[in-house]
Motif scaffolding. Structure first.
Motif, short mmCIF file in Angstrom:
data_model
loop_
_atom_site.label_atom_id
_atom_site.label_comp_id
_atom_site.label_asym_id
_atom_site.label_seq_id
_atom_site.Cartn_x
_atom_site.Cartn_y
_atom_site.Cartn_z
N UNK A 48 -0.31 1.12 6.52
CA UNK A 48 -0.11 0.47 5.23
C UNK A 48 -0.62 -0.95 5.15
N UNK A 49 -1.26 -1.43 6.21
CA UNK A 49 -1.74 -2.82 6.24
C UNK A 49 -3.22 -2.86 5.89
N UNK A 50 -3.56 -3.38 4.71
CA UNK A 50 -4.96 -3.44 4.31
C UNK A 50 -5.79 -4.24 5.31
N UNK A 51 -5.24 -5.30 5.88
CA UNK A 51 -5.97 -6.09 6.87
C UNK A 51 -6.24 -5.29 8.13
N UNK A 52 -5.48 -4.23 8.35
CA UNK A 52 -5.73 -3.34 9.49
C UNK A 52 -7.10 -2.70 9.42
N UNK A 53 -7.64 -2.62 8.22
CA UNK A 53 -8.98 -2.07 8.02
C UNK A 53 -10.02 -2.85 8.82
N UNK A 54 -9.83 -4.16 8.92
CA UNK A 54 -10.80 -4.98 9.65
C UNK A 54 -10.24 -5.63 10.91
N UNK A 55 -8.96 -5.55 11.11
CA UNK A 55 -8.37 -6.17 12.31
C UNK A 55 -8.87 -5.49 13.58
N UNK A 80 0.84 -1.20 0.00
CA UNK A 80 0.00 0.00 0.00
C UNK A 80 0.88 1.25 0.00
N UNK A 81 1.96 1.21 0.75
CA UNK A 81 2.86 2.37 0.81
C UNK A 81 3.46 2.65 -0.58
N UNK A 82 3.87 1.59 -1.26
CA UNK A 82 4.44 1.76 -2.60
C UNK A 82 3.42 2.40 -3.54
N UNK A 83 2.21 1.90 -3.54
CA UNK A 83 1.18 2.46 -4.43
C UNK A 83 0.80 3.88 -4.01
N UNK A 84 0.77 4.15 -2.73
CA UNK A 84 0.44 5.49 -2.24
C UNK A 84 1.46 6.52 -2.70
N UNK A 85 2.73 6.09 -2.78
CA UNK A 85 3.82 7.01 -3.10
C UNK A 85 4.22 6.96 -4.58
N UNK A 86 3.59 6.08 -5.35
CA UNK A 86 3.97 5.90 -6.75
C UNK A 86 3.71 7.18 -7.54
#
Length: 192
Positions: free
Chosen positions: A99-106, A54-60
């Motif tokens: 940056x952790x997509x699973x953090x959205x629901x964790x 996610x960090x890579x795509x956010x900063x791309x």
């Protein structure tokens, strides 16, 4: 239930192991066939040469990301808008969930909390958020208290309304039939 979409097996495997790929697929599930939307995260990783974070795509670089999305066959019918939307979602993942997509629901305790988190993502209105909550609950075991209620009709057991209910070619056919019925009903209702 082992989630499995009737798409390329490698793309399907990526969705099962990568929360980010699953979320990106849901972001792209708009105005394109769902097979296209949910196979595009795999195509994106192939074009990048690795599974992005996610960090890579956010900063791309936005122009370069748009070019990757637009390279034929384009990852979406609206490559510029969707490259931007994916970046917006990834930026929010970085800001709120490290940056952790699973953090959205964790760690969510209730379906309402899960729905609120998903609905806060760029481009996720109520319906899209409910479908993603249903997908997480039905196929990925993310089932906080009240998740079915939060997902609305998409959370109903035995329903065939959305990608949350697709596990094979037969269920895909049933979801498509439901969507066609809803379109026809809306069209008939609009003519009155």
């Amino acid at each position: 239930m082992t989630p499995s979409l009737p798409i390329d097996p490698d793309a399907d495997a990526l969705l099962r192991r990568s929360p980010l790929a699953l979320l990106v697929g849901m972001v792209l599930d708009q105005q394109v066939p769902l097979e296209k939307a949910f196979s595009s995260p795999y195509v994106l990783s192939q074009r990048l040469g690795h599974e992005p974070t996610a960090r890579e795509l956010a900063e791309y670089d936005p122009v370069a990301l748009t070019e990757i999305f637009a390279t034929p066959p384009a990852l979406h019918r609206f490559p510029k808008a969707m490259a931007d939307r994916v970046q917006q979602v990834c930026r929010q993942l970085v800001e709120r969930y490290d940056g952790d997509a699973a953090g959205l629901w964790a760690g969510v305790r209730t379906g309402k909390e899960l729905l609120d988190r998903v609905a806060a993502l760029p481009g996720f209105g109520k319906q899209k958020a409910q479908i993603f909550v249903a997908l997480l609950g039905k196929q990925f075991g993310v089932q906080p208290t009240g998740w079915r209620e939060a997902a609305g009709a998409y959370g109903e057991e035995g329903a065939y309304r959305s990608v949350a209910d697709i596990t094979d070619a037969d269920s895909l056919t049933r979801v498509r039939a439901y969507k066609q019925e809803m379109k026809a009903a809306a069209k008939a209702g609009g003519g009155r």
